[in-house]
Design a protein around this motif. Structure first.
Motif: not given
Length: 64
Positions: A14, A17, A21, A24-28, A32, A35
């Motif tokens: 992370g 992120v 931010p 970049f985000d994180q999935d479930d 990585v 966006l």
């Protein structure tokens, strides 16, 4: 600037992120999830920092 993120290399730390931010985000699964792959000029310094702090080198800049 164009970036690539390799989800196979990502360890879900992370750091990307935290550094960028808006880009970049994180999935479930905690991996990585960019966006955008073409960040705005104002986000480019943060993207460079994200690339530098990624512990698995899962993100990189393809072209400036």
């Amino acid at each position: 600037m164009h970036i690539t993120a390799d989800r196979e290399r990502c360890v879900g730390a992370g750091q990307c992120v935290l550094a960028a931010p808006a880009v970049f985000d994180q999935d479930d699964d905690g991996l990585v999830a960019p966006l955008t792959v073409d960040p705005e000029t104002g986000d480019q310094d943060a993207v460079r920092q994200a690339v530098n702090v990624c512990p698995s080198s899962a993100i990189w800049i393809d072209k400036e």
